[in-house]
Structures are given as C-alpha cells and as structure tokens.
Design a protein around this motif. Structure first.
Motif, PDB file in Angstrom:
ATOM      1  N   ASP A  46       0.905  -1.623  -0.179  1.00  0.00           N
ATOM      2  CA  ASP A  46       0.140   0.008   0.237  1.00  0.00           C
ATOM      3  C   ASP A  46       0.875   1.240   0.306  1.00  0.00           C
ATOM      4  O   ASP A  46       0.954   2.448  -0.562  1.00  0.00           O
ATOM      5  CB  ASP A  46      -1.162   0.007   1.330  1.00  0.00           C
ATOM      6  N   ARG A  47       1.766   0.904   0.755  1.00  0.00           N
ATOM      7  CA  ARG A  47       2.461   2.103   0.950  1.00  0.00           C
ATOM      8  C   ARG A  47       3.255   2.821  -1.100  1.00  0.00           C
ATOM      9  O   ARG A  47       3.674   3.421  -0.963  1.00  0.00           O
ATOM     10  CB  ARG A  47       3.822   2.477   1.851  1.00  0.00           C
ATOM     11  N   VAL A  48       3.687   1.441  -1.307  1.00  0.00           N
ATOM     12  CA  VAL A  48       4.414   1.797  -2.108  1.00  0.00           C
ATOM     13  C   VAL A  48       3.384   2.507  -3.379  1.00  0.00           C
ATOM     14  O   VAL A  48       4.087   3.701  -4.153  1.00  0.00           O
ATOM     15  CB  VAL A  48       5.224   0.245  -3.228  1.00  0.00           C
ATOM     16  N   LYS A  49       2.545   1.500  -3.557  1.00  0.00           N
ATOM     17  CA  LYS A  49       1.334   2.285  -4.355  1.00  0.00           C
ATOM     18  C   LYS A  49       1.423   3.727  -4.220  1.00  0.00           C
ATOM     19  O   LYS A  49       1.334   4.698  -5.094  1.00  0.00           O
ATOM     20  CB  LYS A  49      -0.087   1.507  -4.481  1.00  0.00           C
ATOM     21  N   PRO A 102      14.377   6.584  -0.269  1.00  0.00           N
ATOM     22  CA  PRO A 102      13.588   4.995   0.334  1.00  0.00           C
ATOM     23  C   PRO A 102      14.950   5.014   1.152  1.00  0.00           C
ATOM     24  O   PRO A 102      14.923   3.982   2.334  1.00  0.00           O
ATOM     25  CB  PRO A 102      13.290   4.625  -0.796  1.00  0.00           C
ATOM     26  N   ASN A 103      15.976   5.048   0.342  1.00  0.00           N
ATOM     27  CA  ASN A 103      17.327   4.472   1.218  1.00  0.00           C
ATOM     28  C   ASN A 103      17.512   4.576   2.772  1.00  0.00           C
ATOM     29  O   ASN A 103      18.332   4.649   3.645  1.00  0.00           O
ATOM     30  CB  ASN A 103      18.528   4.526   0.188  1.00  0.00           C
ATOM     31  N   TYR A 104      16.475   5.791   3.196  1.00  0.00           N
ATOM     32  CA  TYR A 104      16.865   6.516   4.262  1.00  0.00           C
ATOM     33  C   TYR A 104      15.376   6.972   5.203  1.00  0.00           C
ATOM     34  O   TYR A 104      16.078   6.960   5.988  1.00  0.00           O
ATOM     35  CB  TYR A 104      17.676   8.009   4.019  1.00  0.00           C
ATOM     36  N   MET A 105      14.500   5.746   4.623  1.00  0.00           N
ATOM     37  CA  MET A 105      13.598   6.049   5.741  1.00  0.00           C
ATOM     38  C   MET A 105      13.221   5.144   6.395  1.00  0.00           C
ATOM     39  O   MET A 105      14.200   4.141   6.317  1.00  0.00           O
ATOM     40  CB  MET A 105      12.124   6.126   4.335  1.00  0.00           C
ATOM     41  N   SER A 106      13.167   5.474   7.672  1.00  0.00           N
ATOM     42  CA  SER A 106      12.384   4.237   9.079  1.00  0.00           C
ATOM     43  C   SER A 106      11.217   3.546   8.319  1.00  0.00           C
ATOM     44  O   SER A 106      10.179   3.951   7.537  1.00  0.00           O
ATOM     45  CB  SER A 106      12.085   5.262   9.830  1.00  0.00           C
ATOM     46  N   PRO A 107      10.894   2.609   9.331  1.00  0.00           N
ATOM     47  CA  PRO A 107      10.226   1.409   9.269  1.00  0.00           C
ATOM     48  C   PRO A 107       9.426   1.774   9.296  1.00  0.00           C
ATOM     49  O   PRO A 107       8.087   1.414   8.279  1.00  0.00           O
ATOM     50  CB  PRO A 107      11.010   0.390  10.072  1.00  0.00           C
ATOM     51  N   GLU A 108       8.884   2.545  10.319  1.00  0.00           N
ATOM     52  CA  GLU A 108       7.258   3.299  10.627  1.00  0.00           C
ATOM     53  C   GLU A 108       6.989   4.244   9.799  1.00  0.00           C
ATOM     54  O   GLU A 108       6.290   4.331   9.209  1.00  0.00           O
ATOM     55  CB  GLU A 108       7.705   3.713  11.633  1.00  0.00           C
ATOM     56  N   GLN A 109       8.410   5.110   8.805  1.00  0.00           N
ATOM     57  CA  GLN A 109       8.218   5.815   7.804  1.00  0.00           C
ATOM     58  C   GLN A 109       7.571   4.957   6.307  1.00  0.00           C
ATOM     59  O   GLN A 109       6.331   6.193   6.259  1.00  0.00           O
ATOM     60  CB  GLN A 109       9.270   6.516   7.691  1.00  0.00           C
ATOM     61  N   ILE A 110       8.437   4.105   6.455  1.00  0.00           N
ATOM     62  CA  ILE A 110       7.464   3.296   5.286  1.00  0.00           C
ATOM     63  C   ILE A 110       6.334   2.913   5.517  1.00  0.00           C
ATOM     64  O   ILE A 110       5.626   2.654   4.827  1.00  0.00           O
ATOM     65  CB  ILE A 110       8.586   2.298   5.003  1.00  0.00           C
ATOM     66  N   LEU A 111       5.988   2.242   6.636  1.00  0.00           N
ATOM     67  CA  LEU A 111       4.848   1.867   7.067  1.00  0.00           C
ATOM     68  C   LEU A 111       3.931   3.209   7.164  1.00  0.00           C
ATOM     69  O   LEU A 111       2.288   2.249   7.449  1.00  0.00           O
ATOM     70  CB  LEU A 111       4.919   0.806   8.436  1.00  0.00           C
ATOM     71  N   ALA A 129      12.602   9.657  16.955  1.00  0.00           N
ATOM     72  CA  ALA A 129      13.234   8.389  16.639  1.00  0.00           C
ATOM     73  C   ALA A 129      13.462   8.172  15.062  1.00  0.00           C
ATOM     74  O   ALA A 129      14.050   7.843  14.805  1.00  0.00           O
ATOM     75  CB  ALA A 129      12.762   7.377  17.327  1.00  0.00           C
ATOM     76  N   SER A 130      12.453   8.821  14.600  1.00  0.00           N
ATOM     77  CA  SER A 130      12.401   8.326  13.339  1.00  0.00           C
ATOM     78  C   SER A 130      13.073   8.844  12.382  1.00  0.00           C
ATOM     79  O   SER A 130      13.785   8.716  11.459  1.00  0.00           O
ATOM     80  CB  SER A 130      10.782   8.679  12.290  1.00  0.00           C
ATOM     81  N   ASP A 131      13.567  10.435  12.827  1.00  0.00           N
ATOM     82  CA  ASP A 131      14.616  11.127  12.128  1.00  0.00           C
ATOM     83  C   ASP A 131      16.270  10.195  12.552  1.00  0.00           C
ATOM     84  O   ASP A 131      17.366  10.704  12.190  1.00  0.00           O
ATOM     85  CB  ASP A 131      14.374  12.427  12.739  1.00  0.00           C
ATOM     86  N   PHE A 132      16.066  10.287  13.968  1.00  0.00           N
ATOM     87  CA  PHE A 132      17.366   9.837  14.016  1.00  0.00           C
ATOM     88  C   PHE A 132      18.147   7.974  13.343  1.00  0.00           C
ATOM     89  O   PHE A 132      19.016   7.500  13.175  1.00  0.00           O
ATOM     90  CB  PHE A 132      17.992   9.667  15.788  1.00  0.00           C
ATOM     91  N   PHE A 145      11.687  -1.434   0.612  1.00  0.00           N
ATOM     92  CA  PHE A 145      10.529  -1.037   1.794  1.00  0.00           C
ATOM     93  C   PHE A 145      10.087  -2.805   1.981  1.00  0.00           C
ATOM     94  O   PHE A 145      10.421  -2.367   3.670  1.00  0.00           O
ATOM     95  CB  PHE A 145       9.306  -0.540   1.425  1.00  0.00           C
ATOM     96  N   ARG A 146      10.207  -3.631   2.007  1.00  0.00           N
ATOM     97  CA  ARG A 146      10.302  -4.725   2.599  1.00  0.00           C
ATOM     98  C   ARG A 146      11.280  -5.479   3.020  1.00  0.00           C
ATOM     99  O   ARG A 146      11.652  -5.896   4.415  1.00  0.00           O
ATOM    100  CB  ARG A 146       9.531  -5.504   1.558  1.00  0.00           C
ATOM    101  N   THR A 147      12.511  -5.009   2.620  1.00  0.00           N
ATOM    102  CA  THR A 147      13.880  -5.075   3.585  1.00  0.00           C
ATOM    103  C   THR A 147      14.104  -4.568   4.367  1.00  0.00           C
ATOM    104  O   THR A 147      14.381  -4.464   5.419  1.00  0.00           O
ATOM    105  CB  THR A 147      14.845  -4.772   2.616  1.00  0.00           C
ATOM    106  N   VAL A 148      13.881  -3.133   4.083  1.00  0.00           N
ATOM    107  CA  VAL A 148      14.173  -1.834   5.796  1.00  0.00           C
ATOM    108  C   VAL A 148      13.068  -2.188   6.789  1.00  0.00           C
ATOM    109  O   VAL A 148      13.421  -2.202   8.050  1.00  0.00           O
ATOM    110  CB  VAL A 148      13.860  -1.112   5.768  1.00  0.00           C
ATOM    111  N   VAL A 149      11.596  -2.690   6.419  1.00  0.00           N
ATOM    112  CA  VAL A 149      10.695  -3.326   8.169  1.00  0.00           C
ATOM    113  C   VAL A 149      11.169  -4.172   8.261  1.00  0.00           C
ATOM    114  O   VAL A 149      10.449  -4.882   9.584  1.00  0.00           O
ATOM    115  CB  VAL A 149       9.347  -3.517   6.810  1.00  0.00           C
ATOM    116  N   GLN A 150      11.495  -5.116   7.219  1.00  0.00           N
ATOM    117  CA  GLN A 150      11.690  -6.735   7.638  1.00  0.00           C
ATOM    118  C   GLN A 150      13.188  -7.263   8.467  1.00  0.00           C
ATOM    119  O   GLN A 150      13.389  -8.570   9.292  1.00  0.00           O
ATOM    120  CB  GLN A 150      11.163  -7.499   6.721  1.00  0.00           C
ATOM    121  N   GLN A 151      13.643  -6.873   7.452  1.00  0.00           N
ATOM    122  CA  GLN A 151      15.362  -7.153   7.983  1.00  0.00           C
ATOM    123  C   GLN A 151      16.304  -6.820   8.644  1.00  0.00           C
ATOM    124  O   GLN A 151      16.534  -5.434   8.606  1.00  0.00           O
ATOM    125  CB  GLN A 151      16.565  -7.686   6.548  1.00  0.00           C
ATOM    126  N   PRO A 152      16.894  -6.699   9.983  1.00  0.00           N
ATOM    127  CA  PRO A 152      17.920  -6.743  10.580  1.00  0.00           C
ATOM    128  C   PRO A 152      19.112  -6.354  10.392  1.00  0.00           C
ATOM    129  O   PRO A 152      19.490  -6.630   9.469  1.00  0.00           O
ATOM    130  CB  PRO A 152      17.957  -7.268  12.236  1.00  0.00           C
TER     131      PRO A 152
END
Length: 482
Positions: free
Chosen positions: A17-20, A231-240, A247-250, A276-283
């Motif tokens: 949904d966020r990608v769209k 995309p490369n610098y967005m936090s997981p919660e920003q993506i979702l 904490a998102s800026d940090f 996006f999936r990697t940022v959200v799911q992978q450590p």
C-alpha cells in the motif's frame, strides 16, 4: 487483523500500500532535494525529471546569478542581495493551486509552504538559515544562506570517506540540530547525505525541511503527511505510514552514519517494493561486521540508532550525541597520529599481548605507558617485587627464573610482572634481559585512567594471562608466554 493473516503477510500488504502511495503521488514526490542536472538517480527510487524553470534576471532586490542545483521541486540559483550586499541562494518553484475537488496541494507548493513554516520556527547554527520568502509572478522563492562546501553525498557511497572522528563530529552536530528542531515541534523526515552540508569552514548544516511534519500542533504544519522521503534513508515506521516521532529522524541519521563509515548504503534493492520490505523486515547489518576495523562499542551505538522499533532507539538528539561523543576522541587519537606511530600500532597488533585489540585500544594504551629499554643482564622484574607494574616486551629476549632455575625464555609480545600488577602480591619469578629489550611499562594507576570499557578489557586480558601462567603457561609458545 483476521486470524488467517500472518504478521508477515500483514506487513507485506502494508508495504504494498505504501509503495502504491509513494509511487502514485508524483506531485508529492516533488519534495526531493535539488540535485545537479545530469546526476544519476538512485535505481531504487522513482525517476522524476528535475523541473526546468527559467529564472528571471531579477526578483525584487535580488539579482539572479548562475544555477547551482535543480531538482523535482525546483531550481536553486546564486543571487546577490543588493540591499544587504551579500551572496545568497534562492530556491525557485512553481506556484501550485489547490485542487478544489480533492483539496490536494501540488507537492512543490506544499514543500514551499512547509519550508516557510519551518523557517519561522527554527534558528540554529546547524540548520541552514532562511532569510526571505515570497511570490514573484508564477514562482515561489525562498532566499537562504549560501554554504560554501559540499553535501555528505561527496563522502559516502563509492567515494572517499571522511576520517572516522570527523564523520562522528558531523553526526553529533546533526544530533544537536535535530534535538533543537524536535523541541520546536518539527520532524525533518528527509535526513540523508544530500541534505547535510559540510562547509569549507568546517560548519555542518541541515537543509530542506520541505516534507517536515509537526510533532505537535503547529500552525501551517501537518502532523501527518503522505509517505514521502528518500527510500534508502526512511525508517520502518515511515515506510509503513505510522505516526512518527523523533526516533524516526535518528534512524535516518543512523543510516547516514553507516554509509559514512562503510562506503555503502545500509540496504540495497533494485525496486522500491523490495527495498521497503527489506527495511521493515530485515535487521540492519552491524557496522563492525561490514567494516571490521570499527569498534564494537561504536557498532553498538549505531545498532541502537537502527533498531526496528522506535522505542528501542535514541529518543533525543542529546542522548544520541552523548553516546557518540566519547568515540570522537578515541578515533582522533589514532587518525591524527604521524604515520610512524600508526606503523608502530600495526606492529604491536601482530604481537601476542595486543592480538585482537583495535587501533583505538592500542593507541589509548600508548598514551599512558612509559617506553623502557634494558641492556643484556638487566633485571626487568625481580623475584619478590610487589610493585603494581607490568612490562610488555616489544623487542628482544628475556629469561624468567624461579629459585635460580630457568622457567622459560620470552620475547616480543610477552608480559611480565602480572602477579604483582593484578593482585599486588610478590612476584614468584625474576625476569632478566638476555639481549637489549624494549618494553612498555604499564602501572595499575595509569591503567585506571583509561575509559572504563578499555580499562576493563585490558585488566581482564592481563588477569587471563596470569591465570594461564598459574595453570602452567610454560607449555605455551615463547612469543605467547608470560
């Protein structure tokens, strides 16, 4: 969430949904930073053409000069402020009308309005100053200070890296700026190398608050906004699309630091959805695993900044800065040493005593030891000596004796005097130079002056050497023996 849908599936749906939203709202994406015409765009981000705005020769008291940047939200020119007689940067973007039926504001217009609100709230030495703003015919303009230097893009991925201590100083300055911005109720939301300027005078400036949101109610600044960012610098919660906090800026700042210390981006992917999936799911990969020369303690700091859950990250710029600051002096100690001293550190790291110790840890010890030289026949440590000092042999050979009998011959990398050093007990053996011996003399009092973590690491190491000696270290190889 229905019981039949797993957490992973729910995350995948949310990411889709966020990608769209991200790809579909091309106008909102106009909040990207100005970049030089002809520059290569990130393959993981939607490719948007920079706006081609023809700048007038003059706007009010500003004489427009050469273009220095262009992006999807406008262009940036140098200009002369004829009233105050100074050179400024002027950012031009098209005036956008609100869609009456949908209520949507074009992205470039929204970015302009947001920057004006932020400018009215922020005045900090590490944030680019906005002097003036207005509308001229069909253009919005924003007048800012000129920062002579370059963005951190010049020192990151695929380029020459800054010295570690300098990179850390830059990030601490950014922490200070973000701490101030957050206390004023403004979340930047687009922290990345291109939005951090490093001036020729050493100054650090954060710029482009075009997609900022409010951490609290601020007139003219939304608390929520569409899924925007880089995309490369967005936090997981920003993506979702979740509600964002400091904490998102940090997290974003952590991705910048990772890139500055490794020369690569935190995550890479060919498509936005995959990224996006990697940022959200992978450590996040650990700094000391990607760059083994980095200290574990510093890697722990960065791991906290890059934690998946906002509550596990730094909650303020002050907190993050305080965690980073001790490492600045540690790395400066190494990086500002003459080459001859650096070669000596590398030589020591090949010896048994210093095996596994980092550049910083060795450099720290060298600050507190005394270099001693013993001629053949001189005694380094006498039997019965209880003075709490240790001799680390860096060159030459010596013999250890007990009750007049040879115990073993030791050489470079050996440490003698551990019993007295650790326990304050009389040494059971004497150590005498067989050749000219060079050694580092370390006292217990001097060791206590090291930073606690390094102090503890050396003390445990010396205690371990003593334990092996007591258990029968005579069977060890000569260059590993005490």
């Amino acid at each position: 969430m229905p019981a039949s849908i797993s957490t992973a599936e729910a995350v995948a749906v949310a990411v889709d949904d966020r990608v769209k939203e991200y790809q579909g709202d091309a106008a909102a994406r106009q909040a990207a930073e100005p970049r030089k015409t002809g520059g290569k765009s990130d393959s993981s981000a939607p490719r948007l053409k920079p706006l081609d705005i023809k700048a007038p020769d003059r706007i009010g008291r500003y004489t427009i000069g050469k273009r220095i940047g262009s992006g999807t939200c406008g262009v940036v020119h140098l200009a002369e402020d004829e009233l105050l007689r100074r050179t400024v940067a002027i950012k031009l973007s098209p005036v956008g009308e609100t869609n009456i039926s949908t209520g949507k504001v074009p992205g470039a217009q929204r970015a302009y309005q947001t920057e004006i609100v932020a400018a009215g709230q922020l005045a900090h030495p590490n944030i680019v100053t906005v002097f003036d703003a207005g509308q001229y015919e069909d253009l919005n303009y924003l007048v800012m200070e000129v920062v002579e230097g370059s963005s951190l893009k010049e020192f990151g991925k695929g380029r020459e890296l800054l010295p570690v201590h300098r990179a850390l100083e830059v990030i601490v300055d950014c922490c200070t700026a973000l701490d101030y911005s957050h206390r004023r109720g403004i979340l930047h939301r687009d922290i990345k190398p291109a939005n951090i300027m490093l001036g020729k005078d050493g100054s650090v400036k954060i710029l482009d608050f075009g997609i900022a949101v409010g951490l609290r109610d601020i007139g003219g600044l939304n608390r929520h906004g569409p899924t925007l960012g880089t995309p490369n610098y967005m936090s997981p919660e920003q993506i979702l699309g979740h509600e964002l906090g400091a904490a998102s800026d940090f997290y974003s700042l952590g991705t910048v630091l990772f890139e500055m210390l490794t020369g690569r981006q935190l995550f890479k992917a060919r498509k936005v959805k995959e990224l996006f999936r990697t940022v959200v799911q992978q450590p996040a990969p650990r700094l000391d695993e990607v760059n083994p020369s980095m200290e574990k303690g510093l890697a722990d700091v960065l791991a906290k900044a890059l934690a998946k859950k906002p509550k596990d990250r730094f909650q303020s710029g002050r907190e993050m800065a305080q965690a980073i600051e001790p490492w600045i002096e540690n790395y400066r100690l190494v990086e500002e040493r003459p080459n001859a001293q650096l070669r000596f550190i590398r030589q020591l790291q090949k010896q048994a005593f210093f095996e596994g110790f980092s550049d910083v840890e060795v450099a720290r010890l060298l600050e507190i030891v005394t270099v001693r030289s013993f001629s053949a026949g001189e005694v380094l440590v006498a039997a019965g000596d209880a003075e709490r000092r240790l001799f680390i042999i860096t060159d030459g050979m010596a013999r250890r004796e007990r009750d007049g009998q040879l115990v073993e011959v030791v050489g470079e990398g050996a440490a003698v005097g551990a019993e007295a050093f650790v326990n304050g007990a009389p040494e059971p053996e004497s150590t005498q130079a067989m050749t000219t011996v060079n050694a580092l003399e370390l006292t217990s009092d001097a060791l206590s002056n090291l930073p606690p973590r390094i102090h503890l690491r050396y003390f445990r190491h010396i205690s371990s050497l003593l334990a092996r000696q007591s258990a029968g270290a005579a069977s060890l190889q000569p260059d590993c023996a005490l």
